[in-house]
Design a protein around this motif. Structure first.
Motif, short mmCIF file in Angstrom:
data_model
loop_
_atom_site.label_atom_id
_atom_site.label_comp_id
_atom_site.label_asym_id
_atom_site.label_seq_id
_atom_site.Cartn_x
_atom_site.Cartn_y
_atom_site.Cartn_z
N ASP A 79 -35.15 -30.18 -37.91
CA ASP A 79 -33.75 -30.17 -38.25
C ASP A 79 -33.66 -30.47 -39.75
OD1 ASP A 79 -34.17 -32.91 -38.54
OD2 ASP A 79 -32.87 -33.50 -36.89
N GLU A 80 -32.47 -30.73 -40.26
CA GLU A 80 -32.30 -30.96 -41.70
C GLU A 80 -33.07 -32.17 -42.21
OE1 GLU A 80 -30.73 -29.14 -44.02
OE2 GLU A 80 -30.36 -27.60 -42.52
N GLU A 81 -33.35 -33.13 -41.31
CA GLU A 81 -33.99 -34.38 -41.73
C GLU A 81 -35.49 -34.40 -41.48
OE1 GLU A 81 -31.81 -37.81 -40.29
OE2 GLU A 81 -29.93 -36.71 -40.38
N ALA A 82 -36.02 -33.38 -40.82
CA ALA A 82 -37.45 -33.34 -40.51
C ALA A 82 -38.28 -33.32 -41.80
CB ALA A 82 -37.76 -32.13 -39.66
N ALA A 83 -39.36 -34.09 -41.80
CA ALA A 83 -40.17 -34.21 -43.02
C ALA A 83 -41.64 -33.88 -42.81
CB ALA A 83 -40.06 -35.63 -43.59
N THR A 84 -42.13 -33.99 -41.58
CA THR A 84 -43.59 -33.91 -41.37
C THR A 84 -44.06 -32.63 -40.70
OG1 THR A 84 -43.41 -35.08 -39.24
CG2 THR A 84 -43.76 -36.41 -41.21
N THR A 85 -43.13 -31.75 -40.28
CA THR A 85 -43.54 -30.52 -39.61
C THR A 85 -44.10 -29.52 -40.61
OG1 THR A 85 -41.25 -29.74 -39.79
CG2 THR A 85 -41.93 -30.76 -37.73
N GLU A 129 -50.81 -32.31 -46.78
CA GLU A 129 -50.48 -31.37 -47.86
C GLU A 129 -49.76 -30.12 -47.38
OE1 GLU A 129 -53.75 -31.68 -51.26
OE2 GLU A 129 -54.68 -31.58 -49.27
N THR A 130 -49.64 -29.93 -46.07
CA THR A 130 -48.92 -28.77 -45.57
C THR A 130 -47.62 -29.15 -44.86
OG1 THR A 130 -50.20 -28.76 -43.49
CG2 THR A 130 -51.02 -27.41 -45.31
N MET A 131 -47.31 -30.45 -44.74
CA MET A 131 -46.03 -30.82 -44.15
C MET A 131 -44.92 -30.48 -45.15
SD MET A 131 -46.13 -35.01 -44.31
CE MET A 131 -45.96 -35.91 -45.86
N ARG A 132 -43.74 -30.21 -44.64
CA ARG A 132 -42.66 -29.66 -45.47
C ARG A 132 -42.25 -30.59 -46.62
NH1 ARG A 132 -36.98 -30.13 -42.34
NH2 ARG A 132 -36.63 -28.19 -43.48
N TYR A 144 -47.90 -29.10 -32.89
CA TYR A 144 -47.04 -29.85 -31.98
C TYR A 144 -46.45 -31.10 -32.64
CZ TYR A 144 -49.65 -26.92 -28.70
OH TYR A 144 -50.23 -25.86 -28.05
N ASP A 145 -46.40 -31.11 -33.97
CA ASP A 145 -45.85 -32.23 -34.73
C ASP A 145 -46.52 -33.54 -34.32
OD1 ASP A 145 -44.16 -33.44 -36.60
OD2 ASP A 145 -42.57 -33.80 -35.13
N GLN A 146 -47.85 -33.49 -34.18
CA GLN A 146 -48.59 -34.68 -33.76
C GLN A 146 -48.90 -35.60 -34.93
OE1 GLN A 146 -52.06 -33.04 -31.86
NE2 GLN A 146 -51.02 -32.67 -29.91
#
Length: 358
Positions: free
Chosen positions: A352-358, A306-309, A135-137
């Motif tokens: 989206d294009e700017e997401a970094a932590t999902t 270590e698993t965020m994009r 849930y992108d927490q």
């Protein structure tokens, strides 16, 4: 290196980086990134100080490494002599901070309003559910949550008010209820762990004004919650669709003119272009921004780093040791009742294009 040569090189760097990371990024963003590199060699501190989208930052760093401007090893980013000359030729100086020790730069000292409630909240948080990537927490420090509630309190948006919290891994609903100030606090979350935890705390601590309910914010808001609250609080996921899933729902829950909302927004996952789109959406929805406190919220490092994009984008890898992910704190107030549709939201609200932590 002469100034005009450095400016030409900077333009080339930005254009080359945009081919890999096609998101908004200006020469001023690049200057902030260089300023951060002049101030520290800690990768995560550079992220924090750069105030720029992480996706572009990583591509920018990788390009600088390729061009011999930057060395990246063991979680450290160090400008080479060539890179330092380049930054100085542009007139860039090291990033500087002058943060107040008492309030940690927030402009509000929660200790002036909280006494026993603050201690109880910190103790309650020891058994909180851990943040999960589904849930992108990623929750903030206890001091951040308490400061958010204190800020709302001093703005007149807490005492005697009906409060709704949309998504609550930060446990803002508990902190608000512990003050005894709100008439009612309702927390909505898709995560059953959090819903159960909040309800268990409410029962154990005798917080009769607190309740949590499971709700997926992609779904329409039930009729009973529409136009029923004085204040909403949330910390939205930062795709534009995801942002609307939280804040648009919050606006629909407000009673009307004079009602207020609070939310966070980062630089790590939102370019200034996205900030502008969001601010335009708020104005068109009948809300005005009354307060904006940058770097108000500090987040505890989550267990899925270590698993965020963005982990794969980094030119050198090391887990962060201190707080690096921060967000601004916005307060908005309704000037007119928003004309928004209470409809199901389709698509991926987390990326989206700017997401970094999902």
């Amino acid at each position: 290196m002469k100034r005009h040569e450095a400016e030409t090189k900077l333009a080339e760097l930005i254009e080359a980086t945009k081919e890999e990371a096609p998101i908004p990024f200006s020469p001023r963003d690049a200057e902030r990134a260089l300023s951060a590199l002049l101030a520290t060699d800690d990768l995560w501190e550079v992220v924090r100080l750069s105030h720029a989208p992480m996706r572009f930052l990583c591509a920018f760093w990788n390009r600088m490494v390729k061009d011999g401007l930057l060395a990246a090893t063991d979680g450290r980013l160090k400008l080479t002599d060539k890179g330092r000359d380049f930054a100085l030729a542009l007139g860039v100086s090291p990033a500087r901070e002058a943060v107040c020790d008492a309030c940690e730069g927030r402009g509000v000292d929660f200790r002036k309003l909280f006494r026993e409630a603050a201690e109880r909240f910190v103790d309650i948080c020891k058994n909180r559910p851990e943040a999960i990537q589904d849930y992108d927490q990623g929750y903030v420090t206890e001091a951040t949550t308490l400061a958010r509630i204190a800020f709302a309190w001093q703005r007149g948006d807490l005492e005697g008010k009906e409060i709704i919290v949309l998504g609550d891994d930060d446990l803002m609903s508990i902190a608000a209820a512990l003050t005894g100030a709100p008439k009612r606090v309702l927390a909505l979350d898709i995560d059953e762990r959090l819903v159960d935890f909040i309800n268990e705390v409410a029962e154990r601590e005798g917080l009769t004004n607190l309740q949590a309910a499971k709700h997926d914010l992609r779904e329409p808001i039930p009729e009973e919650w529409l136009s029923a609250f004085d204040t909403f609080l949330c910390d939205p996921t930062e795709s534009f669709v995801g942002f609307k899933a939280f804040v648009e729902r919050g606006l629909l829950c407000l009673k009307g003119v004079g009602s207020a909302g609070y939310f966070g927004l980062t630089h790590v996952e939102s370019s200034l272009d996205k900030w502008a789109r969001i601010q335009q959406f708020l104005l068109e929805s009948g809300a005005v921004i009354t307060d904006l406190r940058d770097d108000f919220s500090g987040y505890v490092n989550w267990g899925y780093i270590e698993t965020m994009r963005s982990w794969e984008w980094l030119p050198t890898k090391a887990k962060p040791k201190g707080i690096w992910y921060c967000s601004a704190f916005y307060r908005i107030e309704l000037l007119r009742k928003p004309q928004l549709e209470n409809k199901k939201l389709e698509g991926n609200i987390f990326e989206d294009e700017e997401a970094a932590t999902t």
